[in-house]
Enzyme design. Structure first.
Site, PDB file in Angstrom:
ATOM      1  N   SER A  44      23.823  -7.694  11.906  1.00 48.43           N
ATOM      2  CA  SER A  44      23.011  -6.747  12.674  1.00 48.43           C
ATOM      3  C   SER A  44      22.397  -7.351  13.931  1.00 48.43           C
ATOM      4  O   SER A  44      21.961  -6.619  14.808  1.00 48.43           O
ATOM      5  CB  SER A  44      21.892  -6.183  11.792  1.00 48.43           C
ATOM      6  OG  SER A  44      21.054  -7.226  11.340  1.00 48.43           O
ATOM      7  N   ASP A 335      11.463  -5.466  14.745  1.00 49.39           N
ATOM      8  CA  ASP A 335      11.259  -4.913  13.403  1.00 49.39           C
ATOM      9  C   ASP A 335      11.198  -6.059  12.392  1.00 49.39           C
ATOM     10  O   ASP A 335      11.071  -7.216  12.778  1.00 49.39           O
ATOM     11  CB  ASP A 335      12.320  -3.851  13.056  1.00 49.39           C
ATOM     12  CG  ASP A 335      13.722  -4.420  12.926  1.00 49.39           C
ATOM     13  OD1 ASP A 335      13.866  -5.668  12.836  1.00 49.39           O
ATOM     14  OD2 ASP A 335      14.689  -3.626  12.905  1.00 49.39           O
ATOM     15  N   HIS A 338      14.586  -8.259  13.134  1.00 50.20           N
ATOM     16  CA  HIS A 338      15.269  -8.488  14.415  1.00 50.20           C
ATOM     17  C   HIS A 338      14.312  -8.788  15.553  1.00 50.20           C
ATOM     18  O   HIS A 338      13.249  -8.159  15.649  1.00 50.20           O
ATOM     19  CB  HIS A 338      16.103  -7.256  14.766  1.00 50.20           C
ATOM     20  CG  HIS A 338      17.033  -6.853  13.663  1.00 50.20           C
ATOM     21  ND1 HIS A 338      16.723  -5.861  12.769  1.00 50.20           N
ATOM     22  CD2 HIS A 338      18.234  -7.345  13.291  1.00 50.20           C
ATOM     23  CE1 HIS A 338      17.707  -5.745  11.885  1.00 50.20           C
ATOM     24  NE2 HIS A 338      18.638  -6.641  12.172  1.00 50.20           N
TER      25      HIS A 338
END
Ligand SMILES: *[C@@H]1O[C@H](CO)[C@@H](O)[C@H](O)[C@H]1NC(C)=O
Ligand SMILES: *[C@@H]1O[C@H](CO)[C@@H](O)[C@H](O)[C@H]1NC(C)=O
Ligand SMILES: *[C@@H]1O[C@H](CO)[C@@H](O)[C@H](O)[C@H]1NC(C)=O
Ligand SMILES: *[C@@H]1O[C@H](CO)[C@@H](O)[C@H](O)[C@H]1NC(C)=O
Ligand SMILES: *[C@@H]1O[C@H](CO)[C@@H](O)[C@H](O)[C@H]1NC(C)=O
Length: 371
Positions: A44, A335, A338
């Site tokens: 991600s 977040d 990340h």
């Protein structure tokens, strides 16, 4: 005034709608790039939309993700552009399409493809509890699909030159800790292996995939180290009395992996000296410097996510329609997992033109002119 405002809003809605309907990659074409293409393998931290098409809890195709872009939410796990987008900008390279979009929408693949998938890891089992994800193993197979497509447009000689002048970026391993080893209730890896043995297993598997990509024709590799995972809001919010300090034991595990990755770079450079180049992108060192001296880099908040819920806004990650912090550039973490765009900008610049403490043994601007 009223009608101007209406036109202005209509204009931006159109941009947002068209940008999310089409792939961002087509928005920008350039021939300045020193690389014929870029191919991205990872999780991600570099996924730019592959997971939009999967049945998975690991998704970011909703607001407020993308809040600081004209694109809106695209599946990127960031408030803004991500590392690969920013590196493309530094290089004058067009943005990359996600692999799934190239298959479903017939997007031009000449400038490269991004195969990354949120929740994916080096081990096939990693991230399984979050649903579908494209494992490193499958990402290598998807690259083979791209090669078969390219073969329809160029002869073998041209293809091998094209691949040799391409940049491969690999960012894998974080989920093998966050969504495997560190979840002892869901995975048995921490019962079966001590941290050293586990790092050995990961690197052994990782090396196999790198050599497969090399066998398929790639010659220039940027292998990203793991960041200090013990410092992310998801980790510092765990436990009974979290203080907000980094978890040293997690950073120590990550360091075992990173040390082996750096040794692998040395080993492969010695083995393929003169015909291939492998570099180690030291995201751990760069992020640690930022976390230890945030003011020097323009940051204020290092141990709290900009978007999320619970302690340090790290217990539950950013949900649809969450209201994020307003001073996003001052947050190290967007977040629970990340970094913010502001951090990715620093990482991209250091990858592009950093010294050997940031990227080893040479930086991307040097790789660009090799061979
Ligand atoms: C893709 O784009 C490149 C360069 O812009 C062009 O040369 C090529 O013909 C295009 N390929 C297809 C299949 O449209
Ligand atoms: C491939 O290489 C040949 C020379 O071997 C060249 O004439 C041709 O233009 C090249 N084709 C492409 C698509 O680059
Ligand atoms: C590659 O070969 C050159 C010249 O023989 C040598 O100077 C260099 O140290 C070698 N690099 C590695 C990584 O072995
Ligand atoms: C790269 O870094 C060197 C040394 O710090 C600096 O002199 C140069 O201006 C930088 N180049 C770019 C394009 O940022
Ligand atoms: C990055 O590599 C280029 C090319 O070798 C070099 O000129 C530059 O100084 C390097 N950047 C840093 C910060 O060392």
């Amino acid at each position: 005034m009223g009608s101007l405002l209406t036109v202005w809003i209509a204009f931006w809605s159109l941009i947002l709608i068209s940008a999310s309907a089409n792939d961002v990659s087509t928005a920008r074409q350039s021939s300045l790039s020193p690389f014929s293409a870029m191919f991205v393998f990872g999780d991600s931290l570099v996924d730019n939309g592959n997971n939009n098409y999967l049945t998975s809890f690991a998704k970011a195709n909703f607001v407020p993700y993308g809040i600081d872009t004209s694109w809106g939410p695209t599946g990127r796990f960031s408030n803004g552009k991500m590392l690969v987008d920013l590196l493309c900008e530094f290089l004058g390279h067009p943005y990359l399409p996600s692999f799934v979009a190239t298959q479903k929408q017939g997007i031009n693949i000449t400038g490269g493809v991004n195969y990354a998938s949120a929740a994916a890891g080096i081990l096939d089992e990693t991230g399984r509890y979050l649903g579908q994800r494209i494992t490193f193993n499958e990402q290598v197979q998807n690259f083979q699909t791209t090669i078969n497509q390219l073969k329809a447009t160029m002869n073998d000689m041209n293809l091998s030159q094209y691949l040799a002048k391409s940049l491969a970026l690999v960012n894998h391993g974080s989920n093998d800790y966050l969504n495997n080893y560190l979840l002892s209730g869901l995975y048995s890896s921490s019962f079966l292996y001590d941290p050293t043995a586990y790092a050995d297993i990961l690197i052994k598997q990782y090396k196999t995939y790198i050599l497969s990509l090399h066998d398929l024709g790639l010659r220039k590799f940027l292998l990203a180290a793991l960041g200090p995972l013990g410092c992310i809001p998801n980790q510092i919010s765990r436990g009974f009395f979290p203080t907000g300090a980094c978890k040293d034991e997690v950073n120590a595990m990550v360091t075992l992996f990173n040390d082996r990755l750096k040794s692998l770079v040395d080993e492969l450079n010695a083995q393929y000296n003169g015909s291939s180049i492998f570099v180690y992108g030291n995201a751990f060192a760069v992020l640690m410097q930022i976390i230890q001296d945030p003011i020097a880099y323009g940051f204020v908040t290092t141990n709290r996510a900009c978007c999320g819920i619970g302690r340090f806004r790290g217990m539950i990650s950013c949900l649809p329609y969450s209201i994020p912090c307003s001073n996003r550039d001052q947050y190290v973490f967007w977040d629970a997992f990340h970094p913010s765009e502001a951090v990715d900008k620093i990482l991209a610049l250091k990858a592009f033109n950093g010294s050997t403490s940031d990227i080893y043994p040479v930086n991307v601007s040097q790789i660009a002119i090799m061979f």
